[in-house]
Scaffold this motif. Structure first.
Motif: not given
Lengths: 475, 143
Positions: A406, A410, A435, A439
């Motif tokens: 993740r 990001l 967000r 991810e």
């Protein structure tokens, strides 16, 4: 993964022979490249599982295997009822997480004509993401009835059709659930979560049936190229998470008391026949029913949306299958039919053609195996392959698996940009968290094609049809 | 070797999920910092107003099980109350933890929560002082 310690059995099957404390070999399914790309931790975890008491035949890893908790994700292990164990870590925190595929009986073009309205209506009707709450309040004796009844409870309360139940594993209701072994906190966590999607890799997606790989199987599953389907990927929500948390801690303490030497504390387990083992099985089965009820209620919300926005659609189940479970099943082991407890952690049950538990329209063709991909690259429908009862207790892969953390995702992508890029390709994303979208970027996942090709090559499941995303609701 | 006088936190990569790590001059402060990292998995802790106090009590047979219990107690409270937390206070006596968390109800528009924490796990679970005496408390969170 370093392949030097592996013996190649066939093009897509590899073995780590018994060594050290291992009681059975590790068997990994996948192409050379998939195995090279697997984390070294997968080998370590699969070898640890092979050390557990009462394990039968092998510690198996599916082609989408990756580093998990105690068990690798993509791990399959079956245990003897007398000498074996049941492991909370072998099922995972999202008990009975799974995929349900709904046939819409309209074409992708029909959907495309109303796709903005559908995306908005689905996003407005499906509670998704952190902080979302269900329209249903399920508490007290109603909660216990839901935990005993699963999707059957949901249908009896107006959330679906009786004919839905035959297209769900165990006909929509695990018969041996024991709500009395579910903690009060777990029940409280679930009160406002029946009929919610969750977050992370969970999704609800309208898809176009793309390339057909096996025309006869696709016809049996009523999948035609250009048709529209809808898939739901989610699980038992807060209840499953809390049951996993509660029992993992209890099993860790109990294993210490029993003097059970575990190579990894996350492998905490209890003998199947012990009081703790039986309590876990009763609670886990209640969570299975919770997940089945959850996907059934979500199906009801989907039907309400389509009745309003695209009334010519008829929303019918192809199948509903879970991929985080421990199930008591009958398998032939060493030439003898016997009961075993099969843990599938990020692995899908994939019964072969002729299996008695399959509904009659599907029985001759094998169980539909529903593989979730990423929001940009599509999903797959497979079918359990003939002869797979001799491989990993009739199991197959469950998804693409992440290739990137993740964190890395990001750093690499922005949610808004991804949403715009996917929209340009005709894929609508609706999510409360940009967000979260970043991810879950399509590029953070492995190549699904390589995973399903390997599953077919290994004789676990046959490819039936590819599903291409059109509208994706994410938490 | 440098000694860190103030608590701090970070997250770390783990396959499909994410790890939380708190540092502090005491074990209690490392637990508090790990809790802040847990919020950091979900949203920017600076965006969470510490306006409501929630009491937390839990137990664990050893320090690591106690961290597992503490983080899971916070996850449970976040889920039950629909809250996020940004300030923490921890006291540890033998195998019992008493503490508090301050936060506010989730505001999806303002917090933009990325992902739900399902549970703290035993993976990479460690509570120990470093060579410089600074405590580290960490584990992977299933999301």
């Amino acid at each position: 993964m370093d392949l030097a310690q592996l013996r190649q059995r066939s093009a897509a099957e590899w073995e780590i022979p018994v060594q050290g404390g291992m009681r059975v070999p590790v068997v990994l399914y996948g192409s050379r490249q998939l195995l090279l790309d697997m984390d070294e931790k997968v080998r370590e975890q699969a070898c640890n599982v092979a050390c557990l008491p009462g394990i039968l035949q092998g510690s198996f890893v599916m082609p989408d295997g990756h580093w998990g908790y105690g068990f690798p994700i993509g791990g399959v292990a079956a245990f003897d009822p007398e000498e074996g164990v049941v492991s909370a870590g072998g099922v995972g925190f999202d008990i009975s997480c799974g995929v349900r595929c709904l046939l819409l009986r309209v074409t992708a073009e029909d959907v495309r004509a109303r796709r903005e309205a559908l995306a908005e209506a689905l996003a407005g009707s499906i509670p998704a993401g952190v902080g979302s709450r269900s329209k249903l309040l399920v508490a007290g004796h109603v909660m216990d009835a839901m935990l005993r009844g699963g999707a059957r409870w949901a249908v009896e309360h107006g959330y679906g059709r009786l004919e839905d139940l035959g297209r769900i594993e165990e006909n929509g209701c695990h018969p041996h659930a024991r709500p009395e072994f579910v903690s009060a906190v777990a029940k409280q966590r679930q009160e406002r979560e029946v009929g919610t999607l969750g977050s992370g890799n969970h999704y609800l997606e309208v898809q176009r049936v793309g390339r057909i790989d096996a025309p006869a199987l696709a016809a049996a599953f009523e999948l035609r190229e250009g048709d529209a389907v809808l898939s739901i990927h989610c699980g038992s929500r807060g209840m499953g998470h809390q049951i996993g948390t509660d029992f993992l801690a209890r099993m860790a303490v109990d294993a210490g008391r029993r003097g059970l030497a575990l190579p990894d504390r996350e492998l905490a387990c209890a003998p199947v026949g012990s009081e703790l083992g039986q309590e876990y099985l009763g609670a886990m089965r209640a969570a299975v029913n919770c997940a089945l009820a959850n996907r059934q209620v979500l199906t009801h919300f989907v039907r309400q949306v389509f009745a309003h926005v695209l009334p010519e659609a008829s929303v019918e189940l192809l199948f509903d299958v879970s991929h985080n479970t421990c199930k008591e099943e009958e398998h032939v082991v060493a030439g003898r039919l016997r009961k075993v407890f099969v843990h599938r952690k990020g692995a899908t049950r994939a019964f072969p053609p002729g299996h008695a538990s399959l509904p009659s329209p599907l029985r001759g063709h094998g169980q539909p195996v529903l593989i979730g991909g990423s929001m940009g690259t599509g999903s797959y429908v497979l079918a359990g392959a003939a002869g797979n009862d001799q491989r990993a207790f009739s199991s197959a892969c469950h998804g693409a698996g992440r290739s990137m953390s993740r964190h890395q995702a990001l750093r690499r992508w922005r949610g808004q940009e991804l949403v715009r890029e996917l929209a340009e390709r005709g894929i609508l994303i609706r999510s409360p968290s940009m967000r979260g979208v970043a991810e879950e970027a399509p590029g953070a996942y492995k190549d699904l094609q390589a995973v399903v090709d390997a599953a077919e090559e290994a004789g676990l499941a046959r490819k039936v049809a590819r599903l291409e995303p059109m509208i994706c609701i994410k938490g | 070797m440098a000694t860190h006088a103030t608590p701090r936190w970070e997250t770390f990569s783990h396959g499909a999920d994410i790890g939380v790590r708190g540092f502090g001059p005491t074990r209690e402060q490392a637990f508090e910092a790990a809790a802040l990292a847990l919020t950091g998995v979900i949203t920017d802790p600076a965006q969470v107003r510490p306006s409501q106090r929630v009491e937390i009590a839990c137990a664990g047979a050893d320090e690591e099980l106690l961290l597992y219990a503490w983080l899971n107690a916070l996850i449970t409270q976040m889920a039950l109350r629909g809250m996020l937390f940004s300030r923490f206070e921890v006291s540890i006596a033998a195998d019992a933890l008493t503490g508090a968390a301050w936060g506010e109800p989730i505001d999806v528009a303002r917090h933009r929560p990325a992902v739900e924490a399902k549970g703290a796990t035993f993976t990479e679970l460690r509570v120990r002082p470093g060579a410089d005496g600074e405590w580290v408390a960490q584990c992977v969170i299933d999301v």
